[in-house]
Design a protein around this motif. Structure first.
Motif, short mmCIF file in Angstrom:
data_model
loop_
_atom_site.label_atom_id
_atom_site.label_comp_id
_atom_site.label_asym_id
_atom_site.label_seq_id
_atom_site.Cartn_x
_atom_site.Cartn_y
_atom_site.Cartn_z
N VAL A 60 0.86 -1.18 0.00
CA VAL A 60 0.00 0.00 0.00
C VAL A 60 0.90 1.24 0.00
O VAL A 60 1.75 1.40 0.87
CB VAL A 60 -0.94 0.00 1.22
N VAL A 61 0.67 2.11 -1.00
CA VAL A 61 1.52 3.27 -1.24
C VAL A 61 0.74 4.54 -0.93
O VAL A 61 -0.46 4.63 -1.19
CB VAL A 61 1.97 3.29 -2.72
N GLY A 62 1.45 5.54 -0.41
CA GLY A 62 0.83 6.85 -0.13
C GLY A 62 1.23 7.30 1.27
O GLY A 62 2.26 6.89 1.80
N ARG A 63 0.38 8.14 1.87
CA ARG A 63 0.62 8.54 3.27
C ARG A 63 -0.02 7.47 4.14
O ARG A 63 -1.19 7.55 4.51
CB ARG A 63 0.01 9.92 3.55
N VAL A 64 0.76 6.41 4.40
CA VAL A 64 0.21 5.23 5.08
C VAL A 64 1.00 4.84 6.33
O VAL A 64 0.62 3.90 7.01
CB VAL A 64 0.11 4.03 4.11
N GLN A 65 2.05 5.58 6.65
CA GLN A 65 2.78 5.34 7.89
C GLN A 65 2.55 6.52 8.83
O GLN A 65 2.46 7.66 8.39
CB GLN A 65 4.28 5.14 7.62
N GLY A 66 2.41 6.21 10.12
CA GLY A 66 2.18 7.25 11.11
C GLY A 66 0.75 7.74 11.16
O GLY A 66 0.46 8.79 11.72
N SER A 117 -5.45 -0.23 11.93
CA SER A 117 -6.73 -0.34 11.24
C SER A 117 -6.77 -1.60 10.36
O SER A 117 -7.79 -2.28 10.28
CB SER A 117 -6.99 0.89 10.37
N ALA A 118 -5.65 -1.90 9.70
CA ALA A 118 -5.57 -3.12 8.88
C ALA A 118 -5.72 -4.36 9.75
O ALA A 118 -6.39 -5.32 9.37
CB ALA A 118 -4.25 -3.16 8.12
N TYR A 119 -5.10 -4.32 10.92
CA TYR A 119 -5.23 -5.43 11.88
C TYR A 119 -6.69 -5.64 12.25
O TYR A 119 -7.20 -6.77 12.21
CB TYR A 119 -4.38 -5.12 13.12
N ASP A 120 -7.37 -4.56 12.62
CA ASP A 120 -8.79 -4.66 12.99
C ASP A 120 -9.62 -5.21 11.84
O ASP A 120 -10.49 -6.06 12.04
CB ASP A 120 -9.33 -3.29 13.41
N GLU A 121 -9.36 -4.72 10.64
CA GLU A 121 -10.10 -5.16 9.46
C GLU A 121 -9.86 -6.66 9.20
O GLU A 121 -10.79 -7.42 8.96
CB GLU A 121 -9.65 -4.33 8.25
N HIS A 167 -7.48 0.10 -0.37
CA HIS A 167 -7.47 1.22 -1.32
C HIS A 167 -7.92 2.52 -0.65
O HIS A 167 -7.63 3.60 -1.16
CB HIS A 167 -8.37 0.90 -2.52
N LEU A 168 -8.60 2.42 0.48
CA LEU A 168 -9.05 3.60 1.23
C LEU A 168 -8.24 3.80 2.49
O LEU A 168 -7.80 4.91 2.77
CB LEU A 168 -10.53 3.43 1.61
N GLY A 169 -8.06 2.74 3.26
CA GLY A 169 -7.35 2.83 4.52
C GLY A 169 -8.16 3.58 5.55
O GLY A 169 -9.32 3.92 5.32
N PRO A 170 -7.55 3.89 6.70
CA PRO A 170 -8.25 4.66 7.73
C PRO A 170 -8.40 6.11 7.26
O PRO A 170 -7.71 6.55 6.34
CB PRO A 170 -7.32 4.55 8.94
N PRO A 171 -9.28 6.87 7.90
CA PRO A 171 -9.55 8.26 7.47
C PRO A 171 -8.31 9.15 7.38
O PRO A 171 -8.25 10.01 6.50
CB PRO A 171 -10.51 8.78 8.54
N SER A 172 -7.32 8.94 8.24
CA SER A 172 -6.12 9.79 8.25
C SER A 172 -5.11 9.44 7.16
O SER A 172 -4.16 10.19 6.92
CB SER A 172 -5.45 9.73 9.62
N ALA A 173 -5.30 8.32 6.49
CA ALA A 173 -4.37 7.89 5.43
C ALA A 173 -4.76 8.51 4.09
O ALA A 173 -5.89 8.95 3.89
CB ALA A 173 -4.38 6.37 5.31
N HIS A 174 -3.78 8.53 3.18
CA HIS A 174 -4.05 8.93 1.79
C HIS A 174 -3.36 7.90 0.89
O HIS A 174 -2.15 7.97 0.67
CB HIS A 174 -3.52 10.33 1.50
N VAL A 175 -4.14 6.93 0.44
CA VAL A 175 -3.61 5.84 -0.38
C VAL A 175 -3.56 6.29 -1.83
O VAL A 175 -4.55 6.76 -2.38
CB VAL A 175 -4.49 4.57 -0.23
#
Length: 97
Positions: A16-22, A28-32, A69-77
């Motif tokens: 998964v690429v984008g703003r996805v760390q921190g 969120s992926a774990y919960d999903e 493709h969406l991730g959590p709300p704070s991410a930008h995939v």
């Protein structure tokens, strides 16, 4: 390329690429993944991307991929690379690495 065995189970490798760390992506992926009864792991990688390897029902893996493709709300995939394969059975649960 075989993507599914007779039991309807498969393996999915996602980058998964984008703003996805921190941004809580791994948690969120774990919960999903837990919600979808998948086994495997998620981790940050040095390139700034997040890597997920999961095994379970093909249908639930497709739902995980759609979520990624969406991730959590704070991410930008910006991109998700998917690689499908045969289930190995090496995981007993889903973990954050």
């Amino acid at each position: 390329m075989t993507t599914q065995n007779k039991s309807g189970r498969a393996r999915l490798h996602l980058i998964v690429v984008g703003r996805v760390q921190g941004v809580g992506f791994r948690f969120s992926a774990y919960d999903e993944a837990k919600e979808l009864a998948l086994a495997g792991w998620v981790r940050n990688i040095a390139s700034g991307e997040v890597e997920i390897i999961a095994e379970g029902s093909r249908e639930n893996l497709q739902m995980l991929a759609a979520w990624a493709h969406l991730g959590p709300p704070s991410a930008h995939v910006t991109a998700v690379r998917e690689e499908w394969g045969d289930v190995t059975g090496e995981f007993s649960e889903f973990r954050i690495r």
